[in-house]
Motif scaffolding. Structure first.
Motif, PDB file in Angstrom:
ATOM      1  N   VAL A 166       0.855  -1.185   0.000  1.00  0.00           N
ATOM      2  CA  VAL A 166       0.000   0.000   0.000  1.00  0.00           C
ATOM      3  C   VAL A 166       0.893   1.239   0.000  1.00  0.00           C
ATOM      4  CG1 VAL A 166      -1.769   1.286   1.244  1.00  0.00           C
ATOM      5  CG2 VAL A 166      -1.818  -1.215   1.257  1.00  0.00           C
ATOM      6  N   HIS A 167       0.646   2.138  -0.936  1.00  0.00           N
ATOM      7  CA  HIS A 167       1.380   3.403  -1.000  1.00  0.00           C
ATOM      8  C   HIS A 167       0.439   4.535  -0.625  1.00  0.00           C
ATOM      9  CE1 HIS A 167       4.927   1.598  -2.852  1.00  0.00           C
ATOM     10  NE2 HIS A 167       4.102   0.936  -3.647  1.00  0.00           N
ATOM     11  N   GLN A 168       0.925   5.454   0.189  1.00  0.00           N
ATOM     12  CA  GLN A 168       0.117   6.581   0.659  1.00  0.00           C
ATOM     13  C   GLN A 168       0.611   7.877   0.017  1.00  0.00           C
ATOM     14  OE1 GLN A 168      -2.598   6.749   3.195  1.00  0.00           O
ATOM     15  NE2 GLN A 168      -2.736   8.660   2.039  1.00  0.00           N
ATOM     16  N   MET A 169      -0.275   8.563  -0.672  1.00  0.00           N
ATOM     17  CA  MET A 169       0.042   9.871  -1.247  1.00  0.00           C
ATOM     18  C   MET A 169      -0.507  10.975  -0.350  1.00  0.00           C
ATOM     19  SD  MET A 169       1.715   9.332  -4.116  1.00  0.00           S
ATOM     20  CE  MET A 169       2.531   8.070  -3.123  1.00  0.00           C
ATOM     21  N   PRO A 170       0.094  12.165  -0.385  1.00  0.00           N
ATOM     22  CA  PRO A 170      -0.404  13.280   0.432  1.00  0.00           C
ATOM     23  C   PRO A 170      -1.856  13.614   0.079  1.00  0.00           C
ATOM     24  CG  PRO A 170       1.760  13.797  -0.482  1.00  0.00           C
ATOM     25  CD  PRO A 170       1.308  12.543  -1.147  1.00  0.00           C
ATOM     26  N   LEU A 171      -2.639  13.919   1.102  1.00  0.00           N
ATOM     27  CA  LEU A 171      -4.066  14.211   0.913  1.00  0.00           C
ATOM     28  C   LEU A 171      -4.227  15.690   0.558  1.00  0.00           C
ATOM     29  CD1 LEU A 171      -5.565  12.126   3.870  1.00  0.00           C
ATOM     30  CD2 LEU A 171      -5.058  11.417   1.505  1.00  0.00           C
ATOM     31  N   ASN A 172      -3.969  16.015  -0.725  1.00  0.00           N
ATOM     32  CA  ASN A 172      -4.042  17.424  -1.131  1.00  0.00           C
ATOM     33  C   ASN A 172      -5.462  17.859  -1.488  1.00  0.00           C
ATOM     34  OD1 ASN A 172      -4.140  15.878  -3.440  1.00  0.00           O
ATOM     35  ND2 ASN A 172      -2.675  17.108  -4.606  1.00  0.00           N
ATOM     36  N   SER A 173      -6.410  16.920  -1.402  1.00  0.00           N
ATOM     37  CA  SER A 173      -7.831  17.255  -1.547  1.00  0.00           C
ATOM     38  C   SER A 173      -8.593  16.361  -0.577  1.00  0.00           C
ATOM     39  CB  SER A 173      -8.299  17.036  -2.986  1.00  0.00           C
ATOM     40  OG  SER A 173      -9.657  17.393  -3.141  1.00  0.00           O
ATOM     41  N   PRO A 174      -8.418  16.591   0.760  1.00  0.00           N
ATOM     42  CA  PRO A 174      -8.918  15.668   1.778  1.00  0.00           C
ATOM     43  C   PRO A 174     -10.381  15.307   1.545  1.00  0.00           C
ATOM     44  CG  PRO A 174      -7.646  17.439   2.779  1.00  0.00           C
ATOM     45  CD  PRO A 174      -7.816  17.790   1.324  1.00  0.00           C
ATOM     46  N   PRO A 175     -10.755  14.025   1.715  1.00  0.00           N
ATOM     47  CA  PRO A 175      -9.914  12.933   2.238  1.00  0.00           C
ATOM     48  C   PRO A 175      -9.107  12.209   1.164  1.00  0.00           C
ATOM     49  CG  PRO A 175     -12.136  12.141   1.903  1.00  0.00           C
ATOM     50  CD  PRO A 175     -12.149  13.590   1.501  1.00  0.00           C
ATOM     51  N   HIS A 176      -8.972  12.807  -0.026  1.00  0.00           N
ATOM     52  CA  HIS A 176      -8.332  12.111  -1.143  1.00  0.00           C
ATOM     53  C   HIS A 176      -7.047  12.828  -1.578  1.00  0.00           C
ATOM     54  CE1 HIS A 176     -12.032   9.911  -1.219  1.00  0.00           C
ATOM     55  NE2 HIS A 176     -12.746  10.928  -1.690  1.00  0.00           N
ATOM     56  N   ALA A 177      -6.293  12.151  -2.440  1.00  0.00           N
ATOM     57  CA  ALA A 177      -5.184  12.770  -3.169  1.00  0.00           C
ATOM     58  C   ALA A 177      -5.667  13.013  -4.595  1.00  0.00           C
ATOM     59  CB  ALA A 177      -3.975  11.844  -3.167  1.00  0.00           C
ATOM     60  N   ILE A 178      -5.284  14.150  -5.178  1.00  0.00           N
ATOM     61  CA  ILE A 178      -5.866  14.517  -6.463  1.00  0.00           C
ATOM     62  C   ILE A 178      -4.809  14.969  -7.475  1.00  0.00           C
ATOM     63  CG2 ILE A 178      -6.329  16.968  -5.959  1.00  0.00           C
ATOM     64  CD1 ILE A 178      -9.112  16.588  -7.243  1.00  0.00           C
ATOM     65  N   HIS A 179      -4.989  14.528  -8.731  1.00  0.00           N
ATOM     66  CA  HIS A 179      -4.326  15.092  -9.923  1.00  0.00           C
ATOM     67  C   HIS A 179      -2.812  14.872 -10.006  1.00  0.00           C
ATOM     68  CE1 HIS A 179      -8.129  16.611 -11.015  1.00  0.00           C
ATOM     69  NE2 HIS A 179      -8.062  17.815 -10.516  1.00  0.00           N
ATOM     70  N   GLY A 180      -2.269  13.905  -9.268  1.00  0.00           N
ATOM     71  CA  GLY A 180      -0.860  13.585  -9.458  1.00  0.00           C
ATOM     72  C   GLY A 180       0.093  14.544  -8.769  1.00  0.00           C
ATOM     73  N   THR A 181       1.378  14.363  -9.065  1.00  0.00           N
ATOM     74  CA  THR A 181       2.434  15.139  -8.396  1.00  0.00           C
ATOM     75  C   THR A 181       3.192  16.064  -9.335  1.00  0.00           C
ATOM     76  OG1 THR A 181       4.031  13.354  -8.775  1.00  0.00           O
ATOM     77  CG2 THR A 181       2.815  13.302  -6.698  1.00  0.00           C
ATOM     78  N   VAL A 182       3.152  15.821 -10.646  1.00  0.00           N
ATOM     79  CA  VAL A 182       4.070  16.546 -11.527  1.00  0.00           C
ATOM     80  C   VAL A 182       3.676  18.015 -11.699  1.00  0.00           C
ATOM     81  CG1 VAL A 182       4.621  14.411 -12.751  1.00  0.00           C
ATOM     82  CG2 VAL A 182       2.911  15.961 -13.714  1.00  0.00           C
ATOM     83  N   ARG A 183       2.408  18.356 -11.448  1.00  0.00           N
ATOM     84  CA  ARG A 183       1.997  19.765 -11.579  1.00  0.00           C
ATOM     85  C   ARG A 183       2.595  20.625 -10.466  1.00  0.00           C
ATOM     86  NH1 ARG A 183      -3.896  20.657  -8.877  1.00  0.00           N
ATOM     87  NH2 ARG A 183      -3.727  19.066  -7.261  1.00  0.00           N
ATOM     88  N   ASP A 184       3.168  19.981  -9.441  1.00  0.00           N
ATOM     89  CA  ASP A 184       3.759  20.722  -8.319  1.00  0.00           C
ATOM     90  C   ASP A 184       5.249  20.956  -8.496  1.00  0.00           C
ATOM     91  OD1 ASP A 184       1.290  20.754  -6.950  1.00  0.00           O
ATOM     92  OD2 ASP A 184       1.663  18.723  -6.220  1.00  0.00           O
ATOM     93  N   GLY A 185       5.839  20.406  -9.558  1.00  0.00           N
ATOM     94  CA  GLY A 185       7.291  20.482  -9.707  1.00  0.00           C
ATOM     95  C   GLY A 185       7.714  21.349 -10.875  1.00  0.00           C
ATOM     96  N   ALA A 186       9.030  21.560 -10.978  1.00  0.00           N
ATOM     97  CA  ALA A 186       9.614  22.288 -12.103  1.00  0.00           C
ATOM     98  C   ALA A 186      10.121  21.277 -13.125  1.00  0.00           C
ATOM     99  CB  ALA A 186      10.752  23.177 -11.619  1.00  0.00           C
ATOM    100  N   TRP A 187       9.710  21.468 -14.353  1.00  0.00           N
ATOM    101  CA  TRP A 187      10.163  20.647 -15.468  1.00  0.00           C
ATOM    102  C   TRP A 187      11.368  21.311 -16.130  1.00  0.00           C
ATOM    103  CZ3 TRP A 187       6.501  17.042 -18.337  1.00  0.00           C
ATOM    104  CH2 TRP A 187       5.411  16.670 -17.534  1.00  0.00           C
ATOM    105  N   ARG A 188      12.041  20.543 -16.974  1.00  0.00           N
ATOM    106  CA  ARG A 188      13.174  21.065 -17.728  1.00  0.00           C
ATOM    107  C   ARG A 188      12.850  21.055 -19.215  1.00  0.00           C
ATOM    108  NH1 ARG A 188      18.043  21.252 -15.302  1.00  0.00           N
ATOM    109  NH2 ARG A 188      19.145  20.793 -17.251  1.00  0.00           N
ATOM    110  N   THR A 189      13.397  22.037 -19.927  1.00  0.00           N
ATOM    111  CA  THR A 189      13.207  22.101 -21.370  1.00  0.00           C
ATOM    112  C   THR A 189      14.277  21.264 -22.054  1.00  0.00           C
ATOM    113  OG1 THR A 189      12.305  24.327 -21.147  1.00  0.00           O
ATOM    114  CG2 THR A 189      12.994  23.636 -23.347  1.00  0.00           C
ATOM    115  N   ALA A 190      13.842  20.267 -22.817  1.00  0.00           N
ATOM    116  CA  ALA A 190      14.786  19.407 -23.533  1.00  0.00           C
ATOM    117  C   ALA A 190      15.126  19.985 -24.902  1.00  0.00           C
ATOM    118  CB  ALA A 190      14.204  18.003 -23.688  1.00  0.00           C
ATOM    119  N   ARG A 191      14.093  20.515 -25.597  1.00  0.00           N
ATOM    120  CA  ARG A 191      14.367  21.174 -26.873  1.00  0.00           C
ATOM    121  C   ARG A 191      13.186  22.051 -27.237  1.00  0.00           C
ATOM    122  NH1 ARG A 191      12.803  15.990 -29.189  1.00  0.00           N
ATOM    123  NH2 ARG A 191      11.076  16.329 -30.647  1.00  0.00           N
ATOM    124  N   ARG A 192      13.436  22.986 -28.156  1.00  0.00           N
ATOM    125  CA  ARG A 192      12.353  23.863 -28.597  1.00  0.00           C
ATOM    126  C   ARG A 192      12.656  24.415 -29.973  1.00  0.00           C
ATOM    127  NH1 ARG A 192      12.084  29.660 -25.743  1.00  0.00           N
ATOM    128  NH2 ARG A 192      10.660  29.877 -27.501  1.00  0.00           N
TER     129      ARG A 192
END
Length: 262
Positions: A65-91
């Motif tokens: 069992v894995h526990q994710m932070p309850l960012n929309s109590p009582p549930h966890a919502i929408h993943g984790t990547v929207r909270d982080g900084a991404w890197r640009t690989a090419r443009r």
């Protein structure tokens, strides 16, 4: 490369990509008209490695069992990547690729890659999740906030799903499939032939959201915006309909928005 804001242009369309703000699309302007709700929480953000809510923030991987932070109590919502900084690989002028390495609280190492490609009348978003070690369950989705009103009449939402996921009091699908009920919605729908939803701002613009994926959440309970969210499975899908990411088989998904001006 850096995570500074990126502007892509094609014809009279312009899209802003924000690697430093969760890899989200910050804006989409067509002929100078902004289609996405503005603000650091809005635009269109990637939902990875899960979409919507996970019941009590817990999911099973085998017997663990894995526990994710309850960012929309009582549930966890929408993943984790929207909270982080991404890197640009090419443009280039009309395309960019950005990446994000999965970190805690997500328990499995891996990488998410998102490609953003703009033409004069369409925007295509493609995402992939790779596993670096152990296989793991995951989902991919997008959460765009389209402005309800572009200065004229309110947007009309048109789609023909095969079913609606019955929603329990906890906002999660019960597992029952029911006939489509009238909105307003914060609901998941099944579209076995692929997601196909048309947003029409009368007298101004029609925009079609398509995806080969078979699930879409429509959220139109807010006054300012309407959300049409293609995804690889329903809410709580890490538990009910997991898609496995393995070291030799990434999980991939794509969505295209195509617009026509009146």
């Amino acid at each position: 490369m850096s995570n500074e804001e990126i502007t892509l242009t094609a014809g009279d369309a312009e899209v802003t990509v924000q690697p430093g703000n969760g890899g989200r699309i910050g804006g989409l302007r067509v002929g100078g008209t902004e289609l996405l709700r503005q603000g650091e929480r809005f635009g269109c953000f990637p939902m990875v490695p899960w979409c919507g809510r996970i019941r009590d923030g817990r999911f099973l991987d085998g017997g663990t069992v894995h526990q994710m932070p309850l960012n929309s109590p009582p549930h966890a919502i929408h993943g984790t990547v929207r909270d982080g900084a991404w890197r640009t690989a090419r443009r280039t002028a009309d395309e960019t690729v950005i990446t994000y390495d999965l970190v805690e609280p997500w328990p499995f190492p891996g990488r998410v890659t998102q490609a953003v490609a703009l033409t004069g009348d369409s925007l295509t978003l493609t995402m992939a999740i790779e596993a670096y070690g152990d296989s793991f369950p995951a989902q991919i989705g997008w959460h765009p906030w389209f402005n309800r009103n572009l200065g004229g009449e309110d947007v009309l939402v048109d789609f023909s799903p095969a079913w609606q996921e019955e929603r329990g009091d906890d906002h999660l699908p019960t597992g029952n499939r029911v006939d489509v009920k009238p909105g307003p919605w914060d609901d998941c729908f099944g579209m076995p032939d692929g997601v196909d939803v048309t947003l029409t701002w009368p007298g101004q613009l029609a925009l079609k959201v398509t995806s080969p994926e078979q699930w879409v959440v429509v959220y139109d309970e807010q006054e300012a915006a309407v959300c049409v969210e293609p995804q690889t499975g329903p809410p709580n899908g890490l538990n009910t309909l997991p898609r496995l990411v393995t070291p030799i088989e990434p999980l991939e998904a794509t969505t295209t928005w195509t617009w026509t001006r009146f």
